[in-house]
Design a protein around this motif. Structure first.
Motif, PDB file in Angstrom:
ATOM      1  N   UNK A  78      40.183  15.135   8.005  1.00  0.00           N
ATOM      2  CA  UNK A  78      39.696  15.393   6.655  1.00  0.00           C
ATOM      3  C   UNK A  78      39.280  17.145   7.329  1.00  0.00           C
ATOM      4  N   UNK A  79      39.356  17.928   6.941  1.00  0.00           N
ATOM      5  CA  UNK A  79      38.753  18.621   7.017  1.00  0.00           C
ATOM      6  C   UNK A  79      37.613  19.334   7.228  1.00  0.00           C
ATOM      7  N   UNK A  80      36.502  20.463   8.275  1.00  0.00           N
ATOM      8  CA  UNK A  80      35.568  20.238   7.953  1.00  0.00           C
ATOM      9  C   UNK A  80      35.395  21.610   8.053  1.00  0.00           C
ATOM     10  N   UNK A  81      34.664  22.614   6.515  1.00  0.00           N
ATOM     11  CA  UNK A  81      34.921  23.450   6.037  1.00  0.00           C
ATOM     12  C   UNK A  81      33.026  24.278   5.889  1.00  0.00           C
ATOM     13  N   UNK A  82      31.866  23.135   6.214  1.00  0.00           N
ATOM     14  CA  UNK A  82      30.528  23.182   5.734  1.00  0.00           C
ATOM     15  C   UNK A  82      30.629  21.698   6.822  1.00  0.00           C
ATOM     16  N   UNK A  83      28.724  21.502   6.860  1.00  0.00           N
ATOM     17  CA  UNK A  83      28.083  20.456   7.056  1.00  0.00           C
ATOM     18  C   UNK A  83      28.425  19.696   6.641  1.00  0.00           C
ATOM     19  N   UNK A  84      28.919  19.904   5.433  1.00  0.00           N
ATOM     20  CA  UNK A  84      28.996  18.511   4.385  1.00  0.00           C
ATOM     21  C   UNK A  84      30.162  17.788   4.404  1.00  0.00           C
ATOM     22  N   UNK A  85      30.802  18.149   4.607  1.00  0.00           N
ATOM     23  CA  UNK A  85      32.042  17.786   4.680  1.00  0.00           C
ATOM     24  C   UNK A  85      31.844  16.391   5.882  1.00  0.00           C
ATOM     25  N   UNK A  86      31.063  17.373   7.289  1.00  0.00           N
ATOM     26  CA  UNK A  86      31.608  16.230   8.567  1.00  0.00           C
ATOM     27  C   UNK A  86      30.161  15.195   7.910  1.00  0.00           C
ATOM     28  N   UNK A  87      29.198  15.519   7.760  1.00  0.00           N
ATOM     29  CA  UNK A  87      27.750  14.368   6.890  1.00  0.00           C
ATOM     30  C   UNK A  87      28.967  13.515   5.695  1.00  0.00           C
ATOM     31  N   UNK A  88      29.506  14.179   5.022  1.00  0.00           N
ATOM     32  CA  UNK A  88      30.167  13.101   4.424  1.00  0.00           C
ATOM     33  C   UNK A  88      31.363  12.376   5.448  1.00  0.00           C
ATOM     34  N   UNK A  89      32.104  12.995   6.337  1.00  0.00           N
ATOM     35  CA  UNK A  89      32.741  11.988   7.307  1.00  0.00           C
ATOM     36  C   UNK A  89      31.496  11.261   8.098  1.00  0.00           C
ATOM     37  N   UNK A  90      30.616  10.923   7.651  1.00  0.00           N
ATOM     38  CA  UNK A  90      29.458   9.947   9.163  1.00  0.00           C
ATOM     39  C   UNK A  90      29.205   8.740   8.147  1.00  0.00           C
ATOM     40  N   UNK A  91      29.875   9.431   7.295  1.00  0.00           N
ATOM     41  CA  UNK A  91      28.966   8.483   6.214  1.00  0.00           C
ATOM     42  C   UNK A  91      29.494   6.837   5.831  1.00  0.00           C
ATOM     43  N   UNK A  92      28.901   5.927   6.298  1.00  0.00           N
ATOM     44  CA  UNK A  92      29.538   4.726   6.309  1.00  0.00           C
ATOM     45  C   UNK A  92      29.977   4.507   7.472  1.00  0.00           C
ATOM     46  N   UNK A  93      30.559   4.944   8.495  1.00  0.00           N
ATOM     47  CA  UNK A  93      31.176   5.605   9.820  1.00  0.00           C
ATOM     48  C   UNK A  93      30.776   4.807  10.716  1.00  0.00           C
ATOM     49  N   UNK A  94      28.846   4.100  10.733  1.00  0.00           N
ATOM     50  CA  UNK A  94      28.258   4.012  12.483  1.00  0.00           C
ATOM     51  C   UNK A  94      29.376   2.634  13.546  1.00  0.00           C
ATOM     52  N   UNK A  95      29.362   2.690  14.311  1.00  0.00           N
ATOM     53  CA  UNK A  95      30.268   2.695  15.079  1.00  0.00           C
ATOM     54  C   UNK A  95      31.489   2.507  15.287  1.00  0.00           C
ATOM     55  N   UNK A  96      32.240   4.225  14.487  1.00  0.00           N
ATOM     56  CA  UNK A  96      33.606   3.911  14.184  1.00  0.00           C
ATOM     57  C   UNK A  96      34.078   5.069  15.213  1.00  0.00           C
ATOM     58  N   UNK A  97      35.160   5.147  15.928  1.00  0.00           N
ATOM     59  CA  UNK A  97      35.772   6.142  16.732  1.00  0.00           C
ATOM     60  C   UNK A  97      36.441   6.587  16.084  1.00  0.00           C
ATOM     61  N   UNK A  98      36.239   7.892  15.934  1.00  0.00           N
ATOM     62  CA  UNK A  98      36.635   9.038  14.875  1.00  0.00           C
ATOM     63  C   UNK A  98      37.502  10.282  15.827  1.00  0.00           C
ATOM     64  N   UNK A  99      38.646  10.671  15.076  1.00  0.00           N
ATOM     65  CA  UNK A  99      39.045  12.107  16.350  1.00  0.00           C
ATOM     66  C   UNK A  99      38.529  13.246  15.323  1.00  0.00           C
ATOM     67  N   UNK A 100      38.073  13.916  16.204  1.00  0.00           N
ATOM     68  CA  UNK A 100      37.987  15.896  15.552  1.00  0.00           C
ATOM     69  C   UNK A 100      38.814  16.411  16.311  1.00  0.00           C
TER      70      UNK A 100
END
Length: 297
Positions: free
Chosen positions: A255-277
């Motif tokens: 998902x595009x990251x255009x502001x800090x809110x986008x990053x916070x949304x991506x982290x919601x419910x993602x504890x322990x997950x491995x994400x590609x940035x």
């Protein structure tokens, strides 16, 4: 017409009387008190912004009796606080399935032994919504309803007596909102069990910046802004993944990251997950794998 108004008045009175069996008066700040409601036996939910003490909190229970509560947990991000009090129980709240604009909304709290009630309507309903404190509500329910300082923490019901959420003026500067029942269930459960809410975090300080056209071209899409890393917490998830100050986030988890809110949304419910940035470093596009950590606050 007179008969219709009488039925409306009678129906509202019965709704408020029934809801009053869960309404609690809370005196966790001076000189103003607030309201709360019995969420489960021995557990009160109230608005976090009205809590200024942790122990010996005077409360007025639905039967008018006075008791002393203690703070079990507080989450300023969603404005939810949980108090514990012995020997208090009320009827189970029935959460509403969906909320629509135009529906009747009745807020029921308590001021000393008496019930405190206000009626209005749902002015808008949508969501999910990321609060200005960086926390997620399952929906944004704005209310057109009169409030007083003691109203915050009141339970909000629809015309069927179903639980809509908790009234608060602590998250907006305009109209009050109802923190939705689904958010109350999620946050209050974690506060009651752990005292804090765990949220996904990377351990970075961030700043939105304009996106250079060359970056957008490298992504193959139009994107006008990204988020620059200003600082990296030592031994945090971002540091362990190799993220550096000056890196610019363009995308995470697809998902595009255009502001800090986008990053916070991506982290919601993602504890322990491995994400590609997808980031840009020294003008070059690269991908970094990061494992989301948990931070209780």
């Amino acid at each position: 017409m007179k008969h219709v108004l009488h039925e409306l008045s009678t129906g509202l009175t019965e709704l408020v009387e029934g809801a009053g069996h869960s309404a609690v008066g809370v005196e966790a700040r001076n000189p103003l008190g607030s309201s709360g409601f019995l969420w489960k036996p021995g557990v009160i939910v109230t608005a976090a912004h009205t809590v200024r003490r942790e122990d010996d909190i005077p409360v007025t229970l639905p039967d008018g009796k006075r008791a002393t509560a203690t703070l079990a947990g507080i989450d300023y991000g969603t404005d939810v606080a949980v108090l514990r009090v012995e020997g208090a129980a009320g009827p189970a709240l029935t959460p509403v399935d969906a909320v629509r604009a135009g529906e009747l909304a009745v807020a029921v709290g308590r001021h000393q032994p008496g019930v405190l009630a206000a009626m209005g309507m749902v002015s808008s309903a949508g969501g999910p919504w990321m609060t200005w404190r960086g926390s997620r509500l399952e929906s944004l329910v704005r209310l057109d309803i009169g409030t007083t300082p003691r109203s915050s923490g009141s339970a909000v019901f629809n015309a069927q007596g179903q639980f809509v959420g908790m009234l608060t003026s602590g998250l907006t500067r305009t109209a009050p909102i109802a923190i939705p029942a689904a958010t109350i269930e999620r946050i209050a459960t974690e506060l009651a069990e752990h005292g804090r809410v765990a949220r996904g975090y990377l351990g970075v300080g961030l700043q939105p910046i304009p996106f250079p056209p060359a970056f957008a071209q490298a992504l193959g899409r139009e994107q006008r802004s990204g988020v620059m890393v200003l600082s990296v917490e030592a031994e945090g998830p971002a540091a362990n993944a190799g993220i550096l100050p000056g890196d610019v986030f363009a995308e995470i988890d697809g998902q595009p990251v255009t502001d800090t809110g986008d990053l916070q949304t991506a982290l919601h419910g993602a504890i322990g997950r491995t994400l590609t940035a997808v980031i840009f470093r020294a003008g070059l596009r690269t991908e970094i794998i990061v494992k989301v950590g948990a931070k209780r606050r």
